[in-house]
Write a protein that holds these residues in place. Structure first.
Motif, PDB file in Angstrom:
ATOM      1  N   GLN A   1       0.870  -1.178   0.000  1.00  0.00           N
ATOM      2  CA  GLN A   1       0.000   0.000   0.000  1.00  0.00           C
ATOM      3  C   GLN A   1       0.900   1.219   0.000  1.00  0.00           C
ATOM      4  O   GLN A   1       1.759   1.351   0.879  1.00  0.00           O
ATOM      5  CB  GLN A   1      -0.907   0.039   1.230  1.00  0.00           C
TER       6      GLN A   1
ATOM      7  N   ARG B   1       0.298  10.552  -5.826  1.00  0.00           N
ATOM      8  CA  ARG B   1      -0.462   9.313  -6.052  1.00  0.00           C
ATOM      9  C   ARG B   1      -0.611   9.046  -7.543  1.00  0.00           C
ATOM     10  O   ARG B   1      -0.400   7.929  -8.012  1.00  0.00           O
ATOM     11  CB  ARG B   1      -1.837   9.403  -5.393  1.00  0.00           C
ATOM     12  N   ASP B   2      -0.946  10.079  -8.316  1.00  0.00           N
ATOM     13  CA  ASP B   2      -1.152   9.905  -9.753  1.00  0.00           C
ATOM     14  C   ASP B   2       0.149   9.509 -10.461  1.00  0.00           C
ATOM     15  O   ASP B   2       0.141   8.643 -11.344  1.00  0.00           O
ATOM     16  CB  ASP B   2      -1.724  11.181 -10.361  1.00  0.00           C
ATOM     17  N   ARG B   3       1.270  10.114 -10.072  1.00  0.00           N
ATOM     18  CA  ARG B   3       2.556   9.789 -10.694  1.00  0.00           C
ATOM     19  C   ARG B   3       2.953   8.347 -10.372  1.00  0.00           C
ATOM     20  O   ARG B   3       3.409   7.609 -11.235  1.00  0.00           O
ATOM     21  CB  ARG B   3       3.641  10.752 -10.221  1.00  0.00           C
ATOM     22  N   TYR B   4       2.756   7.939  -9.121  1.00  0.00           N
ATOM     23  CA  TYR B   4       3.120   6.576  -8.733  1.00  0.00           C
ATOM     24  C   TYR B   4       2.171   5.557  -9.365  1.00  0.00           C
ATOM     25  O   TYR B   4       2.599   4.472  -9.741  1.00  0.00           O
ATOM     26  CB  TYR B   4       3.130   6.432  -7.216  1.00  0.00           C
ATOM     27  N   THR B   5       0.905   5.895  -9.464  1.00  0.00           N
ATOM     28  CA  THR B   5      -0.051   5.003 -10.126  1.00  0.00           C
ATOM     29  C   THR B   5       0.375   4.777 -11.571  1.00  0.00           C
ATOM     30  O   THR B   5       0.368   3.641 -12.058  1.00  0.00           O
ATOM     31  CB  THR B   5      -1.479   5.591 -10.067  1.00  0.00           C
ATOM     32  N   ALA B   6       0.782   5.844 -12.255  1.00  0.00           N
ATOM     33  CA  ALA B   6       1.244   5.718 -13.639  1.00  0.00           C
ATOM     34  C   ALA B   6       2.515   4.874 -13.720  1.00  0.00           C
ATOM     35  O   ALA B   6       2.671   4.050 -14.627  1.00  0.00           O
ATOM     36  CB  ALA B   6       1.480   7.103 -14.243  1.00  0.00           C
TER      37      ALA B   6
ATOM     38  N   PHE C   1       3.359   2.427 -11.871  1.00  0.00           N
ATOM     39  CA  PHE C   1       3.063   1.016 -11.592  1.00  0.00           C
ATOM     40  C   PHE C   1       1.981   0.452 -12.515  1.00  0.00           C
ATOM     41  O   PHE C   1       1.500  -0.654 -12.285  1.00  0.00           O
ATOM     42  CB  PHE C   1       2.639   0.839 -10.138  1.00  0.00           C
ATOM     43  N   THR C   2       1.614   1.166 -13.544  1.00  0.00           N
ATOM     44  CA  THR C   2       0.625   0.671 -14.496  1.00  0.00           C
ATOM     45  C   THR C   2       1.231  -0.456 -15.327  1.00  0.00           C
ATOM     46  O   THR C   2       2.392  -0.365 -15.748  1.00  0.00           O
ATOM     47  CB  THR C   2       0.154   1.811 -15.429  1.00  0.00           C
TER      48      THR C   2
ATOM     49  N   THR D   1       0.945  -4.734 -10.751  1.00  0.00           N
ATOM     50  CA  THR D   1      -0.085  -3.689 -10.678  1.00  0.00           C
ATOM     51  C   THR D   1      -1.252  -4.135  -9.794  1.00  0.00           C
ATOM     52  O   THR D   1      -1.783  -3.346  -9.017  1.00  0.00           O
ATOM     53  CB  THR D   1      -0.596  -3.358 -12.096  1.00  0.00           C
TER      54      THR D   1
ATOM     55  N   ASP E   1      -1.875  -1.022  -3.848  1.00  0.00           N
ATOM     56  CA  ASP E   1      -2.983  -0.101  -3.633  1.00  0.00           C
ATOM     57  C   ASP E   1      -2.409   1.289  -3.398  1.00  0.00           C
ATOM     58  O   ASP E   1      -1.358   1.435  -2.768  1.00  0.00           O
ATOM     59  CB  ASP E   1      -3.791  -0.516  -2.399  1.00  0.00           C
ATOM     60  N   PHE E   2      -3.102   2.301  -3.863  1.00  0.00           N
ATOM     61  CA  PHE E   2      -2.694   3.688  -3.673  1.00  0.00           C
ATOM     62  C   PHE E   2      -3.762   4.385  -2.863  1.00  0.00           C
ATOM     63  O   PHE E   2      -4.937   4.399  -3.258  1.00  0.00           O
ATOM     64  CB  PHE E   2      -2.515   4.388  -5.022  1.00  0.00           C
TER      65      PHE E   2
END
Length: 183
Positions: free
Chosen positions: A129, A138-143, A145-146, A175, A179-180
């Motif tokens: 997490q 959050r958005d940068r890390y989500t991208a 780990f896509t 991915t 969780d983010f």
């Protein structure tokens, strides 16, 4: 913070009297307290206490407890929670963004921590997490780990400059195990 408190020698002795495990308490020397991380550690502690009080976790291990079992190249989380079903969730508090090599190292460290070792040893953690307060992080890390996103492995060249050694694509299984969360 304007003020912070550390244990005195007698306070440390009292705490150690009740501790099942003992770890170095380097903060006894107030000059060794890394003030940049106070909020970071406080948020990890607060999240853990909230999870314990809500009966979401049955056990936890702090970063200091985990440092004894470090493996090179694998991300050591801020805290690990054990759920009632036995799953181990690694929690990483991220309050400042990482870029380029540091972001790639972060992704690769989590990838290695969640992946099976070459010798067949199961991973230490079942999920990660990543908890942050700025939505931009959050958005940068989500991208990053896509599934299919590019991540580089870096090394130093003969002139001691960081260069990209290899390039990889983030696998879908990774991915699905991250969780983010926003604070």
């Amino acid at each position: 913070p304007r003020h912070y408190y550390t244990l005195s020698q007698s306070g440390l002795e009292l705490a150690l009297k009740h501790a099942y495990e003992q770890f170095e308490y380097k903060e006894e020397d107030r000059y060794r307290v890394d003030q940049r991380n106070i909020r970071h550690y406080l948020l990890a502690q607060e999240a853990t206490l909230n999870a314990l009080n809500a009966d979401l976790i049955t056990k936890y291990w702090t970063e200091r407890q985990l440092s004894e079992k470090d493996t090179v190249g694998k991300k050591r989380p801020d805290v690990v929670w054990q759920l009632a079903n036995g799953q181990r969730v690694a929690v990483e508090i991220e309050l400042s963004g990482k870029w380029e090599r540091k972001l790639d190292d972060f992704v690769m460290g989590i990838w290695r921590a969640l992946g099976q070792s070459k010798d067949g040893t199961p991973p230490r953690y079942d999920r990660f997490q990543i908890v942050t307060d700025p939505p931009a992080i959050r958005d940068r890390y989500t991208a990053a780990f896509t599934a299919g996103a590019t991540v580089n492995a870096w090394e130093k060249d003969s002139r001691h400059h960081w260069v990209i050694k290899t390039t990889h694509s983030v696998p879908a299984w990774l991915t699905e195990r991250i969780d983010f969360l926003l604070l």
